[in-house]
Design a protein around this motif. Structure first.
Motif, PDB file in Angstrom:
ATOM      1  N   PHE A   1      51.314  26.741 -35.722  1.00 57.80           N
ATOM      2  CA  PHE A   1      51.905  25.438 -35.423  1.00 57.80           C
ATOM      3  C   PHE A   1      50.831  24.564 -34.775  1.00 57.80           C
ATOM      4  O   PHE A   1      50.126  25.004 -33.869  1.00 57.80           O
ATOM      5  CB  PHE A   1      53.103  25.582 -34.480  1.00 57.80           C
ATOM      6  CG  PHE A   1      53.655  24.268 -34.024  1.00 57.80           C
ATOM      7  CD1 PHE A   1      54.421  23.483 -34.873  1.00 57.80           C
ATOM      8  CD2 PHE A   1      53.380  23.786 -32.740  1.00 57.80           C
ATOM      9  CE1 PHE A   1      54.924  22.259 -34.450  1.00 57.80           C
ATOM     10  CE2 PHE A   1      53.881  22.562 -32.314  1.00 57.80           C
ATOM     11  CZ  PHE A   1      54.653  21.795 -33.174  1.00 57.80           C
ATOM     12  N   ALA A   2      50.707  23.349 -35.288  1.00 55.49           N
ATOM     13  CA  ALA A   2      49.704  22.419 -34.759  1.00 55.49           C
ATOM     14  C   ALA A   2      50.352  21.072 -34.501  1.00 55.49           C
ATOM     15  O   ALA A   2      51.172  20.582 -35.299  1.00 55.49           O
ATOM     16  CB  ALA A   2      48.536  22.274 -35.724  1.00 55.49           C
ATOM     17  N   MET A   3      49.989  20.465 -33.385  1.00 54.58           N
ATOM     18  CA  MET A   3      50.488  19.134 -33.036  1.00 54.58           C
ATOM     19  C   MET A   3      49.301  18.287 -32.606  1.00 54.58           C
ATOM     20  O   MET A   3      48.486  18.705 -31.784  1.00 54.58           O
ATOM     21  CB  MET A   3      51.512  19.232 -31.894  1.00 54.58           C
ATOM     22  CG  MET A   3      52.072  17.869 -31.475  1.00 54.58           C
ATOM     23  SD  MET A   3      53.261  17.996 -30.125  1.00 54.58           S
ATOM     24  CE  MET A   3      52.170  18.506 -28.789  1.00 54.58           C
ATOM     25  N   ASN A   4      49.223  17.104 -33.159  1.00 51.64           N
ATOM     26  CA  ASN A   4      48.145  16.176 -32.852  1.00 51.64           C
ATOM     27  C   ASN A   4      48.769  14.843 -32.394  1.00 51.64           C
ATOM     28  O   ASN A   4      49.541  14.221 -33.134  1.00 51.64           O
ATOM     29  CB  ASN A   4      47.261  15.968 -34.074  1.00 51.64           C
ATOM     30  CG  ASN A   4      46.001  15.196 -33.734  1.00 51.64           C
ATOM     31  OD1 ASN A   4      45.544  15.214 -32.598  1.00 51.64           O
ATOM     32  ND2 ASN A   4      45.467  14.499 -34.711  1.00 51.64           N
ATOM     33  N   TYR A   5      48.418  14.447 -31.190  1.00 50.17           N
ATOM     34  CA  TYR A   5      49.019  13.229 -30.622  1.00 50.17           C
ATOM     35  C   TYR A   5      47.919  12.296 -30.117  1.00 50.17           C
ATOM     36  O   TYR A   5      47.043  12.707 -29.357  1.00 50.17           O
ATOM     37  CB  TYR A   5      49.971  13.590 -29.489  1.00 50.17           C
ATOM     38  CG  TYR A   5      50.637  12.391 -28.864  1.00 50.17           C
ATOM     39  CD1 TYR A   5      51.390  11.504 -29.628  1.00 50.17           C
ATOM     40  CD2 TYR A   5      50.505  12.139 -27.495  1.00 50.17           C
ATOM     41  CE1 TYR A   5      52.004  10.404 -29.051  1.00 50.17           C
ATOM     42  CE2 TYR A   5      51.131  11.045 -26.905  1.00 50.17           C
ATOM     43  CZ  TYR A   5      51.870  10.179 -27.697  1.00 50.17           C
ATOM     44  OH  TYR A   5      52.474   9.083 -27.142  1.00 50.17           O
ATOM     45  N   GLN A   6      47.976  11.066 -30.607  1.00 50.80           N
ATOM     46  CA  GLN A   6      47.030  10.037 -30.170  1.00 50.80           C
ATOM     47  C   GLN A   6      47.751   9.110 -29.194  1.00 50.80           C
ATOM     48  O   GLN A   6      48.675   8.375 -29.577  1.00 50.80           O
ATOM     49  CB  GLN A   6      46.505   9.233 -31.357  1.00 50.80           C
ATOM     50  CG  GLN A   6      45.470   8.193 -30.960  1.00 50.80           C
ATOM     51  CD  GLN A   6      44.930   7.431 -32.167  1.00 50.80           C
ATOM     52  OE1 GLN A   6      45.394   7.629 -33.280  1.00 50.80           O
ATOM     53  NE2 GLN A   6      43.967   6.580 -31.917  1.00 50.80           N
ATOM     54  N   LEU A   7      47.352   9.177 -27.952  1.00 48.28           N
ATOM     55  CA  LEU A   7      48.016   8.362 -26.942  1.00 48.28           C
ATOM     56  C   LEU A   7      47.783   6.876 -27.229  1.00 48.28           C
ATOM     57  O   LEU A   7      46.647   6.478 -27.565  1.00 48.28           O
ATOM     58  CB  LEU A   7      47.490   8.696 -25.548  1.00 48.28           C
ATOM     59  CG  LEU A   7      48.201   9.871 -24.846  1.00 48.28           C
ATOM     60  CD1 LEU A   7      47.858  11.189 -25.540  1.00 48.28           C
ATOM     61  CD2 LEU A   7      47.803   9.913 -23.376  1.00 48.28           C
ATOM     62  N   PRO A   8      48.845   6.048 -27.104  1.00 44.37           N
ATOM     63  CA  PRO A   8      48.724   4.604 -27.443  1.00 44.37           C
ATOM     64  C   PRO A   8      48.051   3.797 -26.341  1.00 44.37           C
ATOM     65  O   PRO A   8      48.599   2.786 -25.853  1.00 44.37           O
ATOM     66  CB  PRO A   8      50.179   4.185 -27.647  1.00 44.37           C
ATOM     67  CG  PRO A   8      50.947   5.080 -26.743  1.00 44.37           C
ATOM     68  CD  PRO A   8      50.227   6.409 -26.746  1.00 44.37           C
ATOM     69  N   LEU A   9      46.884   4.192 -25.912  1.00 38.91           N
ATOM     70  CA  LEU A   9      46.190   3.483 -24.846  1.00 38.91           C
ATOM     71  C   LEU A   9      45.699   2.118 -25.306  1.00 38.91           C
ATOM     72  O   LEU A   9      45.466   1.225 -24.478  1.00 38.91           O
ATOM     73  CB  LEU A   9      45.022   4.329 -24.339  1.00 38.91           C
ATOM     74  CG  LEU A   9      45.379   5.729 -23.794  1.00 38.91           C
ATOM     75  CD1 LEU A   9      44.117   6.420 -23.301  1.00 38.91           C
ATOM     76  CD2 LEU A   9      46.405   5.619 -22.671  1.00 38.91           C
ATOM     77  N   ASN A  10      45.531   1.953 -26.622  1.00 37.66           N
ATOM     78  CA  ASN A  10      45.049   0.666 -27.123  1.00 37.66           C
ATOM     79  C   ASN A  10      46.096  -0.436 -26.991  1.00 37.66           C
ATOM     80  O   ASN A  10      45.804  -1.625 -27.194  1.00 37.66           O
ATOM     81  CB  ASN A  10      44.613   0.796 -28.573  1.00 37.66           C
ATOM     82  CG  ASN A  10      45.768   1.227 -29.473  1.00 37.66           C
ATOM     83  OD1 ASN A  10      46.677   1.922 -29.021  1.00 37.66           O
ATOM     84  ND2 ASN A  10      45.723   0.828 -30.724  1.00 37.66           N
ATOM     85  N   LYS A  11      47.324  -0.072 -26.679  1.00 38.42           N
ATOM     86  CA  LYS A  11      48.389  -1.067 -26.501  1.00 38.42           C
ATOM     87  C   LYS A  11      48.526  -1.509 -25.033  1.00 38.42           C
ATOM     88  O   LYS A  11      49.371  -2.343 -24.715  1.00 38.42           O
ATOM     89  CB  LYS A  11      49.714  -0.500 -27.004  1.00 38.42           C
ATOM     90  CG  LYS A  11      49.672  -0.108 -28.492  1.00 38.42           C
ATOM     91  CD  LYS A  11      50.997   0.396 -28.960  1.00 38.42           C
ATOM     92  CE  LYS A  11      50.903   0.907 -30.385  1.00 38.42           C
ATOM     93  NZ  LYS A  11      50.492  -0.135 -31.325  1.00 38.42           N
TER      94      LYS A  11
END
Length: 525
Positions: free
Chosen positions: A494-504
């Motif tokens: 199981f793999a999870m990839n999350y890009q935090l929305p810091l650009n917002k």
């Protein structure tokens, strides 16, 4: 050109002395062996026939050898002419064919192979012990012998002897210059747009070899081989609007090698061994045993599938998860049959089948807060741009079955009283794999994969319709199949990839941060 001297004194009646050399030679491509011999006494008291010289060729010194012995004429001291020093009657000159014929005569007369078998030939005595082989000469022995007095009428005095012999130029002559030939052919036919057929054949005969090959490296068998292969597109039998892709491959090949020499008696021509047999049944049996035979058959369907066909003017339909176009089927059967001098039969059959399901789509992305009017502040983008997908991006499944069956029976070449039973090597594997890719949000992606391997256990021994327990054995196999086999390995990831929305977030929009989580689970039986 080298010479060797053997000196003996008080050599008892019937006794011998020799020197030897270990080697590894194949003499079958030569017809004769020669050597000059000179004999003399300490004085002129050595008479003709008091000493003899023998040459022994074999796989060992005492149990498996050919021997050729000649009586020697003595040269008087003071002799100066070449004919007196190296008299022609002292020269060893014998054809290998005489050795081979002596062994065949012994075998035909059912003589004891461990007892020396004597034959008078070519001015000397040929002795055969055991099963010597000119294809693998491991030892060469040259010796001097005091012939044994056998009867009272024998002119031999039976006394010890002293003397010396010189041997010179041991050599092989008259090598087989008969060459072989080879031929290749290939025919390819195209059957319109339906398929291709290729037939190739080649053959080569005894004595064939390339220019750089040495005499002993030339081919010692007649080889015949053909190879048939074809590819067909069975989808051509259906309308183009149907969109069926069904490639099929059919192949068949056969290779036969008929040896020049009998593998059971490697320095005897196979034709000579066949002539020594009386009945046609025995001859056919020997041909079958000595032949090196390989046959291969195969049939293959790869990625049989139906594709979507968009007719002119028709609106393209949206892909559904249950569409038949998502499925792919493959099947193959390969069979190999081998027999040779050591193997009575070796049969291998391999079955493979696979079913694949692949569903790929562009899921609908929903932004529940996109139409809500928020204050004109960039910080509200975190809420306004919140989104999720309604379903996974791709779903795939694959199951494949691999069954291999091998049955081998070796020949009994050494002990006819010993029974050799066939051996069986079988495996029946069932592999299953699942993969789901789900982009829950544009910044959050999930991946779940499972691989499992199972064995479908089979009863021991041969699975034969003539077997009285055939039904019970097949019931066992089918029960194991419907129970999905016996699981042996399991892997889950199981793999999870999350890009935090810091650009917002304006104050830190120059920062990017990705986080990834992986989890694996395995077990093995």
């Amino acid at each position: 050109e080298q010479s060797l001297v053997l000196k003996v004194c008080d050599l008892k009646d019937g006794d011998s002395r020799a020197t030897y050399k270990t080697t590894d030679l194949d003499l079958r491509n030569y017809k004769r062996i020669k050597m000059f011999v000179h004999a003399e006494g300490e004085t002129d008291n050595l008479k003709d026939g008091d000493l003899s010289c023998f040459l022994r060729l074999g796989t060992d010194f005492t149990s498996n050898y050919y021997e050729y012995e000649i009586s020697l004429s003595s040269t008087a001291h003071g002799a100066s002419s070449a004919n007196e020093i190296w008299p022609s009657e002292n020269e060893i000159d014998i054809a290998f064919e005489i050795f081979q014929q002596a062994k065949q005569d012994r075998n035909y007369n059912n003589s004891d192979v461990s007892t020396p078998y004597l034959k008078y030939a070519s001015e000397g005595i040929v002795t055969v012990v055991g099963n010597p082989n000119l294809a693998q000469v491991k030892t060469i022995m040259i010796g001097v012998r005091n012939p044994k007095k056998k009867t009272m009428e024998d002119t031999d005095d039976g006394l010890p002897k002293c003397g010396q012999i010189w041997v010179n130029e041991l050599r092989l002559t008259e090598f087989d210059e008969k060459g072989g030939w080879a031929a290749n052919s290939r025919v390819t036919a195209r059957l319109a747009d339906f398929g291709n057929v290729t037939l190739s054949a080649n053959m080569s005969t005894v004595g064939f070899g390339s220019i750089e090959k040495k005499v002993n490296e030339r081919q010692k068998y007649n080889n015949y081989q053909y190879d048939f292969s074809s590819t067909f597109d069975l989808g051509r039998f259906f309308s183009e609007d149907f969109g069926l892709k069904a490639p099929m491959y059919i192949g068949r090949s056969q290779s036969i090698q008929n040896p020049q020499y009998n593998p059971l008696d490697p320095d005897i021509l196979l034709t000579s061994s066949l002539k020594a047999l009386d009945s046609k049944v025995e001859k056919d049996s020997l041909k079958n045993i000595t032949q090196d035979y390989v046959q291969r058959k195969s049939i293959n369907f790869t990625n049989v599938r139906k594709t979507k066909v968009q007719r002119k003017g028709e609106i393209q339909k949206k892909q559904k998860i249950y569409d038949v176009e998502n499925f792919t089927i493959s099947y193959s059967k390969n069979e190999t049959y081998i027999r040779n001098i050591n193997t009575e039969y070796n049969r291998t059959v391999n079955y493979r089948g696979a079913l694949t399901f692949n569903y790929n789509t562009q899921p609908k992305n929903i932004k529940p807060f996109s139409k809500i009017k928020f204050p004109k502040s960039p910080y509200f983008r975190l809420i306004k741009d919140f989104n999720f997908n309604t379903m996974p991006k791709s779903i795939s499944f694959r199951t494949d079955i691999d069954r291999n069956y091998n049955e081998t029976k070796l020949r009994n070449l050494s002990n006819s009283n010993m029974l050799i039973f066939p051996t069986y090597n079988k495996f029946f594997n069932w592999n299953r794999s699942y993969d789901i890719k789900y982009d829950l949000m544009r910044t959050l992606k999930l991946d779940f994969t499972v691989n499992q391997k199972a064995n479908i256990d089979e009863p021991a021994g041969k699975i034969d319709r003539l077997d009285p327990f055939y039904k019970e054995k097949m019931d066992t196999i089918w029960n194991n199949f419907w129970n999905f086999g016996r699981a042996t390995t399991y892997h889950q990831a199981f793999a999870m990839n999350y890009q935090l929305p810091l650009n917002k977030i304006p104050i830190i929009n120059f920062i990017s941060l990705n986080t990834r989580y992986n989890a694996n689970y395995d077990w093995t039986v």
